[in-house]
Design a protein around this motif. Structure first.
Motif, PDB file in Angstrom:
ATOM      1  N   GLU A 351       0.665  -1.194   0.107  1.00  0.00           N
ATOM      2  CA  GLU A 351       0.015  -0.005   0.127  1.00  0.00           C
ATOM      3  C   GLU A 351       1.087   0.974  -0.790  1.00  0.00           C
ATOM      4  O   GLU A 351       2.350   1.131   0.039  1.00  0.00           O
ATOM      5  N   ASP A 352       0.619   2.285  -0.681  1.00  0.00           N
ATOM      6  CA  ASP A 352       0.866   3.731   0.110  1.00  0.00           C
ATOM      7  C   ASP A 352       1.054   4.243   1.135  1.00  0.00           C
ATOM      8  O   ASP A 352       0.253   3.789   2.192  1.00  0.00           O
ATOM      9  N   GLU A 353       1.242   5.490   1.251  1.00  0.00           N
ATOM     10  CA  GLU A 353       1.765   6.040   2.405  1.00  0.00           C
ATOM     11  C   GLU A 353      -0.030   6.623   2.952  1.00  0.00           C
ATOM     12  O   GLU A 353       0.049   6.995   3.978  1.00  0.00           O
ATOM     13  N   ASP A 354      -1.031   6.288   1.971  1.00  0.00           N
ATOM     14  CA  ASP A 354      -2.029   6.787   2.287  1.00  0.00           C
ATOM     15  C   ASP A 354      -2.948   5.622   2.710  1.00  0.00           C
ATOM     16  O   ASP A 354      -4.262   5.610   2.268  1.00  0.00           O
ATOM     17  N   GLY A 355      -2.153   4.511   2.837  1.00  0.00           N
ATOM     18  CA  GLY A 355      -3.333   2.663   2.985  1.00  0.00           C
ATOM     19  C   GLY A 355      -3.755   2.568   0.912  1.00  0.00           C
ATOM     20  O   GLY A 355      -4.863   1.673   1.567  1.00  0.00           O
ATOM     21  N   ASN A 356      -3.722   3.388   0.078  1.00  0.00           N
ATOM     22  CA  ASN A 356      -3.891   2.735  -0.974  1.00  0.00           C
ATOM     23  C   ASN A 356      -3.067   1.716  -1.750  1.00  0.00           C
ATOM     24  O   ASN A 356      -2.186   1.489  -1.274  1.00  0.00           O
ATOM     25  N   PRO A 357      -4.434   0.221  -2.201  1.00  0.00           N
ATOM     26  CA  PRO A 357      -3.277  -0.594  -2.882  1.00  0.00           C
ATOM     27  C   PRO A 357      -2.566  -0.214  -3.466  1.00  0.00           C
ATOM     28  O   PRO A 357      -2.893   0.791  -4.152  1.00  0.00           O
ATOM     29  N   VAL A 358      -0.957  -0.855  -3.665  1.00  0.00           N
ATOM     30  CA  VAL A 358      -0.316  -0.494  -5.090  1.00  0.00           C
ATOM     31  C   VAL A 358       0.382  -1.137  -5.637  1.00  0.00           C
ATOM     32  O   VAL A 358       0.371  -2.289  -6.751  1.00  0.00           O
ATOM     33  N   GLU A 359       0.201  -2.768  -4.904  1.00  0.00           N
ATOM     34  CA  GLU A 359       0.449  -4.174  -5.410  1.00  0.00           C
ATOM     35  C   GLU A 359      -0.663  -5.457  -5.294  1.00  0.00           C
ATOM     36  O   GLU A 359      -1.396  -4.719  -4.227  1.00  0.00           O
ATOM     37  N   TRP A 360      -0.594  -5.824  -5.972  1.00  0.00           N
ATOM     38  CA  TRP A 360      -1.254  -7.485  -5.513  1.00  0.00           C
ATOM     39  C   TRP A 360      -0.585  -8.819  -6.305  1.00  0.00           C
ATOM     40  O   TRP A 360      -0.503  -8.676  -7.302  1.00  0.00           O
ATOM     41  N   GLU A 361      -1.581  -9.346  -6.026  1.00  0.00           N
ATOM     42  CA  GLU A 361      -0.741 -10.957  -5.591  1.00  0.00           C
ATOM     43  C   GLU A 361      -1.230 -11.523  -7.238  1.00  0.00           C
ATOM     44  O   GLU A 361      -1.081 -12.144  -7.575  1.00  0.00           O
ATOM     45  N   ASP A 362      -2.563 -11.105  -7.161  1.00  0.00           N
ATOM     46  CA  ASP A 362      -3.480 -11.376  -8.293  1.00  0.00           C
ATOM     47  C   ASP A 362      -2.936 -11.302  -9.367  1.00  0.00           C
ATOM     48  O   ASP A 362      -3.214  -9.466  -9.443  1.00  0.00           O
ATOM     49  N   ALA A 363      -2.567 -11.551 -10.370  1.00  0.00           N
ATOM     50  CA  ALA A 363      -1.917 -10.992 -11.884  1.00  0.00           C
ATOM     51  C   ALA A 363      -2.639  -9.785 -12.252  1.00  0.00           C
ATOM     52  O   ALA A 363      -2.408  -9.778 -13.697  1.00  0.00           O
ATOM     53  N   ALA A 441     -18.045 -26.395 -11.174  1.00  0.00           N
ATOM     54  CA  ALA A 441     -17.889 -25.204 -11.130  1.00  0.00           C
ATOM     55  C   ALA A 441     -16.447 -24.613 -10.259  1.00  0.00           C
ATOM     56  O   ALA A 441     -16.095 -23.733 -10.981  1.00  0.00           O
ATOM     57  N   THR A 442     -16.436 -25.372  -8.966  1.00  0.00           N
ATOM     58  CA  THR A 442     -15.379 -24.624  -8.016  1.00  0.00           C
ATOM     59  C   THR A 442     -13.219 -25.005  -9.209  1.00  0.00           C
ATOM     60  O   THR A 442     -12.732 -23.626  -8.600  1.00  0.00           O
ATOM     61  N   GLY A 443     -13.868 -26.513  -9.539  1.00  0.00           N
ATOM     62  CA  GLY A 443     -12.402 -26.429 -10.389  1.00  0.00           C
ATOM     63  C   GLY A 443     -12.064 -25.375 -11.546  1.00  0.00           C
ATOM     64  O   GLY A 443     -11.403 -25.252 -11.983  1.00  0.00           O
ATOM     65  N   TYR A 444     -13.269 -24.854 -12.041  1.00  0.00           N
ATOM     66  CA  TYR A 444     -13.446 -23.827 -13.214  1.00  0.00           C
ATOM     67  C   TYR A 444     -12.664 -22.717 -13.063  1.00  0.00           C
ATOM     68  O   TYR A 444     -11.578 -22.016 -13.452  1.00  0.00           O
ATOM     69  N   ILE A 445     -13.581 -21.897 -11.736  1.00  0.00           N
ATOM     70  CA  ILE A 445     -12.898 -21.437 -11.189  1.00  0.00           C
ATOM     71  C   ILE A 445     -11.218 -21.053 -10.661  1.00  0.00           C
ATOM     72  O   ILE A 445     -10.522 -20.352 -10.912  1.00  0.00           O
ATOM     73  N   ASN A 446     -11.271 -22.488  -9.779  1.00  0.00           N
ATOM     74  CA  ASN A 446      -9.549 -22.610  -9.006  1.00  0.00           C
ATOM     75  C   ASN A 446      -8.478 -22.399 -10.805  1.00  0.00           C
ATOM     76  O   ASN A 446      -7.262 -21.948 -10.307  1.00  0.00           O
ATOM     77  N   GLU A 447      -8.855 -22.737 -11.444  1.00  0.00           N
ATOM     78  CA  GLU A 447      -7.782 -22.598 -13.181  1.00  0.00           C
ATOM     79  C   GLU A 447      -7.990 -21.358 -13.377  1.00  0.00           C
ATOM     80  O   GLU A 447      -6.955 -20.664 -13.860  1.00  0.00           O
ATOM     81  N   LEU A 448      -8.940 -20.646 -13.094  1.00  0.00           N
ATOM     82  CA  LEU A 448      -8.351 -19.462 -13.602  1.00  0.00           C
ATOM     83  C   LEU A 448      -7.397 -18.379 -13.188  1.00  0.00           C
ATOM     84  O   LEU A 448      -6.314 -17.664 -13.245  1.00  0.00           O
ATOM     85  N   ARG A 449      -7.525 -18.866 -10.749  1.00  0.00           N
ATOM     86  CA  ARG A 449      -7.318 -17.937 -10.027  1.00  0.00           C
ATOM     87  C   ARG A 449      -5.661 -19.026  -9.963  1.00  0.00           C
ATOM     88  O   ARG A 449      -4.804 -17.646  -9.668  1.00  0.00           O
ATOM     89  N   GLU A 450      -5.553 -19.740 -10.730  1.00  0.00           N
ATOM     90  CA  GLU A 450      -4.163 -20.840 -10.358  1.00  0.00           C
ATOM     91  C   GLU A 450      -3.393 -19.854 -11.373  1.00  0.00           C
ATOM     92  O   GLU A 450      -2.187 -19.565 -11.107  1.00  0.00           O
ATOM     93  N   ASP A 455       0.147 -19.960  -8.187  1.00  0.00           N
ATOM     94  CA  ASP A 455       0.096 -21.158  -8.223  1.00  0.00           C
ATOM     95  C   ASP A 455      -1.878 -21.639  -7.621  1.00  0.00           C
ATOM     96  O   ASP A 455      -2.356 -20.838  -7.647  1.00  0.00           O
ATOM     97  N   ASN A 456      -2.148 -22.020  -6.335  1.00  0.00           N
ATOM     98  CA  ASN A 456      -2.559 -22.755  -5.622  1.00  0.00           C
ATOM     99  C   ASN A 456      -3.467 -21.799  -4.541  1.00  0.00           C
ATOM    100  O   ASN A 456      -4.259 -21.762  -3.975  1.00  0.00           O
ATOM    101  N   SER A 457      -2.689 -20.885  -4.434  1.00  0.00           N
ATOM    102  CA  SER A 457      -2.598 -19.554  -3.023  1.00  0.00           C
ATOM    103  C   SER A 457      -4.134 -18.795  -3.216  1.00  0.00           C
ATOM    104  O   SER A 457      -4.479 -18.897  -2.096  1.00  0.00           O
ATOM    105  N   GLY A 458      -4.397 -19.064  -4.125  1.00  0.00           N
ATOM    106  CA  GLY A 458      -5.881 -18.128  -4.466  1.00  0.00           C
ATOM    107  C   GLY A 458      -7.063 -18.935  -4.263  1.00  0.00           C
ATOM    108  O   GLY A 458      -8.069 -18.366  -4.996  1.00  0.00           O
ATOM    109  N   ASN A 459      -6.381 -20.225  -5.029  1.00  0.00           N
ATOM    110  CA  ASN A 459      -7.810 -21.368  -4.906  1.00  0.00           C
ATOM    111  C   ASN A 459      -8.933 -21.128  -3.305  1.00  0.00           C
ATOM    112  O   ASN A 459      -8.738 -20.488  -2.563  1.00  0.00           O
ATOM    113  N   ILE A 460      -9.849 -21.766  -3.799  1.00  0.00           N
ATOM    114  CA  ILE A 460     -11.078 -21.349  -3.545  1.00  0.00           C
ATOM    115  C   ILE A 460     -11.881 -22.651  -2.743  1.00  0.00           C
ATOM    116  O   ILE A 460     -11.463 -23.854  -3.681  1.00  0.00           O
ATOM    117  N   ASN A 461     -12.700 -22.675  -2.123  1.00  0.00           N
ATOM    118  CA  ASN A 461     -13.650 -24.099  -2.198  1.00  0.00           C
ATOM    119  C   ASN A 461     -14.799 -24.075  -2.235  1.00  0.00           C
ATOM    120  O   ASN A 461     -15.549 -23.071  -3.018  1.00  0.00           O
TER     121      ASN A 461
END
Length: 539
Positions: A351-363, A441-450, A455-461
């Motif tokens: 985050e920046d000095e004001d607490g606004n996001p500036v970098e993300w793990e999700d590409a 359905a969850t498998g398809y979503i996790n393919e997109l998130r991987e 990696d699988n760190s963003g996967n959902i249940n």
């Protein structure tokens, strides 16, 4: 792809396609002239004529990038199909704002357009023209229909006509249904009739279109029909009041089981295959395997101020370096709102000095923040208000600039239907009662998130899967691809006060607008010419 791009060069020879009335049905006196008699003399010439139908979605006229426009009364570059799709389906939502003051443009994000708006009018005529071109091709090509090649061309033309009507139904609802070239003023059809026509056409041409993956890149095959049926049925309840989620799921599954697949090629080695989808070599870097239907662009062969040339140039301003995007400068127009940025809150890493996001793990969070404010104080003429978007570039996977060495025009192709969307369609149709199962359905979503996380760190249940989650995931995956307005309408959030974004309704905090804004008006000059037409409610 090269063949399609060569098509663009011979489009002027096919302009007579729009003049097919009996009084023009005569042999030319000049032996050097080239008319529809020549165009449809054999399968090879018919294939050249087919190019005009595809080119009408990519280009704006007979000369390019400007001169001899197909549509008058609007800036030619603005009149390009996907540029207007962005204006109507993205600028009217939380996904985008633009700082330019072109007449009618500020009204889109403020959601106070009228029946004479240049953008709503221009899109109607662009789509109506595509219908006219397709009708003419289908009529003339029938004489060669006993040739299997030409039968496939006709099926492609019918798909493109159905696609145009899909857009007309989405944007305007009650439009004339015209299947033949005619000088008669058409009668008005309702949305149910247009829906039925699009459905029947797509079902009818499945077996005539080429098999999955067997057509040239840039031309549609049977999977495009399945993909468009998936989209059509997903919106059926929203558009005609009849749920068709089982059909949406079934055709999503059919498209998913085809030769097309999610792109997982990280050709530039940055840890993400997502950005490969929007680079100058996305016709060959692996992304093409995900594109079920795309518009082709080439910086030398198909010049336009619309398409991805618009998306790349207009997104650059402030302290951004245009050379990193493979172009010669920015137009300082397009940014996004914090509503889209906040969809990635779960993956913020800095985050920046004001607490606004500036970098993300999700590409997929492809934002430029240096010198840009998170909040938008004013839209007009202030590019640094709001984060910039870096999704589209005119460089290839190795960082090389596109083919136009001057840096004016862009090579990047634009997907209109891709496998990732079909994954999301399946998941939503399942959640809305269309069948299937949560694990799939969850498998398809996790393919997109991987793909997005590497990696699988963003996967959902499966327990995380909900309609609201899918809507947000669609925003993360598909932003700036011409989908957002349609999605928000399907969820009942486009006009309501239950979901607000900056400057919705023209005020900084956002406000609800009239429900009739879910449709755009028919062009006022069209209403005045054709007394058979009734204007959409509210206009």
């Amino acid at each position: 792809m090269n063949y399609i791009k060569k098509f663009f060069l011979i489009v002027p020879a096919c302009i007579s396609l729009v003049a097919c009335h009996a009084d023009l049905d005569q042999n030319p006196i000049d032996p050097d002239s080239f008319t529809e008699t020549n165009v449809f003399s054999n399968a090879q010439e018919a294939k050249s004529a087919l190019a005009k139908l595809y080119a009408s979605l990519a280009l704006t006229g007979q000369q390019g990038p400007a001169g001899q426009p197909d549509i008058t009364g609007i800036d030619e570059g603005t009149s390009q199909y996907s540029r207007m799709l962005f204006s109507l389906n993205e600028l009217t939502t939380d996904n985008a704002v633009v700082g330019w003051g072109d007449p009618g443009l500020p009204n889109l994000h403020a959601m106070n357009w009228g029946a004479s708006n240049d953008f709503t009018t221009g899109m109607y005529y662009r789509l109506a023209q595509e219908v006219s071109f397709c009708n003419s091709f289908i009529s003339n090509a029938q004489a060669l229909n006993d040739n299997p090649e030409v039968a496939a061309y006709i099926a492609e033309a019918r798909f493109l006509r159905a696609f145009a009507y899909y857009n007309l139904m989405d944007l305007y609802a009650n439009v004339p249904l015209v299947e033949q070239v005619s000088t008669e003023l058409p009668e008005q059809s309702n949305r149910e009739m247009i829906f039925e026509f699009v459905e029947n056409e797509l079902l009818a041409i499945q077996e005539d279109l080429l098999a999955s993956g067997s057509n040239e890149y840039g031309r549609v095959d049977e999977v495009a029909a399945w993909g468009l049926l998936s989209k059509l049925y997903l919106n059926a309840e929203s558009w005609i009041g009849t749920p068709r989620y089982t059909d949406a799921l079934n055709y999503s599954q059919q498209a998913i089981n085809s030769t097309y697949s999610i792109n997982t090629t990280d050709a530039n080695g940055n840890g993400s295959a997502y950005d490969e989808l929007f680079l100058a070599d996305n016709n060959s870097n692996g992304a093409q395997n995900e594109f079920i239907f795309a518009i082709n662009f080439d910086g030398n062969q198909s010049k336009t101020y619309g398409g991805t040339t618009f998306l790349v140039h207009a997104s650059i301003g402030g302290s951004m370096d245009a050379s990193e995007f493979g172009v010669n400068g920015g137009w300082e127009g397009l940014r996004t709102t914090k509503a889209l940025v906040n969809k990635f809150n779960y993956s913020v890493t800095a985050e920046d000095e004001d607490g606004n996001p500036v970098e993300w793990e999700d590409a997929r969070a492809m934002f430029y923040t240096d010198g840009q404010s998170f909040e938008i104080n004013t839209i007009a003429n202030t590019f640094t208000d709001g984060y910039a978007v870096t999704k589209f570039k005119n460089v290839d996977s190795d960082g090389n600039q596109g083919s136009d060495l001057g840096g004016d025009f862009v090579d990047t192709d634009l997907p209109l239907i891709r496998v990732a969307e079909i994954y999301l369609n399946y998941a939503e149709a399942h959640l809305r009662g269309g069948g299937g199962d949560a694990a799939t359905a969850t498998g398809y979503i996790n393919e997109l998130r991987e793909r997005a996380f590497g990696d699988n760190s963003g996967n959902i249940n499966s327990s995380d899967l909900s309609l609201n989650f899918i809507l947000d995931e669609r925003a993360r995956e598909l932003y700036w691809e011409g989908q957002r307005r349609t999605d928000l309408i399907r969820y009942g959030l486009f006009t309501s006060g239950s979901y607000l974004w900056p400057f919705k309704g023209g005020i900084s905090g956002g406000m609800a607008v009239e429900d009739f804004r879910r449709l755009f008006p028919l062009p006022s000059n069209l209403i005045s010419v054709n007394q058979n037409l009734t204007q959409n409610t509210g206009y």
